[in-house]
Write an enzyme that holds these catalytic residues in place. Structure first.
Site, PDB file in Angstrom:
ATOM      1  CB  CYS A 237      -0.674   2.512   3.867  1.00 20.62           C
ATOM      2  SG  CYS A 237      -2.199   1.925   3.065  1.00 20.62           S
ATOM      3  CG  ASP A 238       3.233   0.957   4.321  1.00 20.65           C
ATOM      4  OD1 ASP A 238       2.899   1.364   5.436  1.00 20.65           O
ATOM      5  OD2 ASP A 238       2.839  -0.173   3.991  1.00 20.65           O
TER       6      ASP A 238
ATOM      7  CB  CYS B 163      -1.011   0.049   1.230  1.00 25.74           C
ATOM      8  SG  CYS B 163      -1.902   1.483   1.459  1.00 25.74           S
TER       9      CYS B 163
END
Ligand code: NAP
Length: 300
Positions: free
Chosen positions: A135-136, A132
């Site tokens: 997200c990261d 992701c």
């Protein structure tokens, strides 16, 4: 007992909830994680949802959810472990042992990230290996990353990461990307993105964190992070033997979302379809409720 139990709170489930609520049905959404909006939350940009250009995926999902909440849709947090139909009633057993009963089910559980199953992938997950980018991605400011995949997700991930990382490799196993032309053009015109075509990942190297990737040709690229975006697996394991599923694991259903099991409807990415997008998932939600209403009328 509910009229409709919707499983999944992505665009398909939330859209179905809006249609069900507006049709005065007694509806609940069962969701694995509280305040979910599905995969859309992971998209850095959704530019093809009608009327809402340049949307951030998280914000778009939040708008969908607020719409359903505003109509008074109630959510249940829990994970379905099994579904049976007994004497015309669906019994949905949750992982905590609780059993929910409903006259119909709209299944919109979506899909999970596919893995490449190469050495280092599992071992370094969370230590440089991610599925992701939104997200990261923030962990890779000024660093070097490699994205694997050639579809819209991989391209969007590479474009998103190019704004954070100093260098982004996008590695695809074919000579040409599969993603939309608009995104491919943008990718090709982004200075710090280097496409690596006709290459496949052999292994991910590093002791405690990712240090490099080794490709099948023998080429080694030093990277700090690896983002894998090679498609999804439909979440249909709990349905084996309950409803007809195709060889890839998708529930067989047409545009009306009707499946082989009367009263059980499939909506969104879990359904057999050509185009898996937010807009087609939302359309499924509406169609699934329309079919559920017909079913409820005819089973009275
Ligand atoms: P996808 O279109 O199925 O693409 C998966 C990519 O991963 C393909 O390029 C595939 O290669 C590659 N791949 C699969 N298995 C592999 C393996 N074992 N080794 C190496 N490469 C592998 O999946 P997606 O990109 O997640 O997109 C899914 C759907 O969502 C699509 O319809 C897409 O258009 C849509 N989407 C839209 C947006 C947007 O509009 N903002 C964003 C994301 C996704 P091959 O090309 O060789 O098959």
């Amino acid at each position: 007992m509910y009229d409709v139990l919707i499983i999944g709170s992505g665009p398909a489930g939330l859209s179905a909830a809006i249609y069900a609520k507006r049709a005065n049905l007694d509806v609940r959404i069962l969701e694995k994680n509280m305040f979910g909006t599905g995969q859309v939350a992971e998209s850095s940009e959704v530019d093809n949802y009608l009327g809402l250009p340049h949307s951030n995926g998280f914000d778009l999902g939040d708008k969908f959810r607020k719409h359903a909440e505003g109509l008074g849709v109630e959510f249940i947090t829990g994970e379905a472990a099994g579904i049976v139909k007994e004497d015309g009633i669906f019994k949905i057993t949750l992982k905590n042992g609780e059993i929910l009963e409903s006259k119909t089910v709209i299944y919109g559980a979506g899909a999970t990230h596919r893995h490449l199953d190469v050495p280092g992938e599992n071992e370094l997950r969370g230590h440089g290996v991610s599925y992701c980018a939104t997200c990261d991605g923030g962990f890779y400011r000024g660093k070097t990353v490699a994205v694997f995949g050639g579809g819209d997700t991989a391209i969007n991930d590479a474009l998103y990461l190019s704004k954070l990382a100093s260098k982004v490799y996008i590695v695809h196993r074919r000579e040409e990307f599969r993603g939309s032309k608009q995104y491919v053009d943008k990718l090709m015109n982004t200075e710090n993105i280097e496409p690596v075509l006709s290459e496949e990942l052999k292994n991910i190297e590093g002791d405690t964190k990712v240090q490099s990737v080794l490709l099948k040709s023998g080429r080694k690229i030093e990277v700090d992070g690896v983002f894998i975006a090679v498609g999804m697996n439909p979440l249909t394991d709990i349905l084996q033997g309950t409803v007809d599923i195709d060889a890839s694991g998708y529930i067989i259903a047409g545009e009306d979302c009707v499946t082989s099991l009367p009263g059980f409807f499939a909506a969104g990415d879990v359904r057999t379809k050509k185009l898996r997008q937010v807009i087609t998932a939302a359309a499924d939600g509406a169609n699934a409720v329309d079919s559920a209403i017909d079913f409820l009328k005819n089973s009275r």
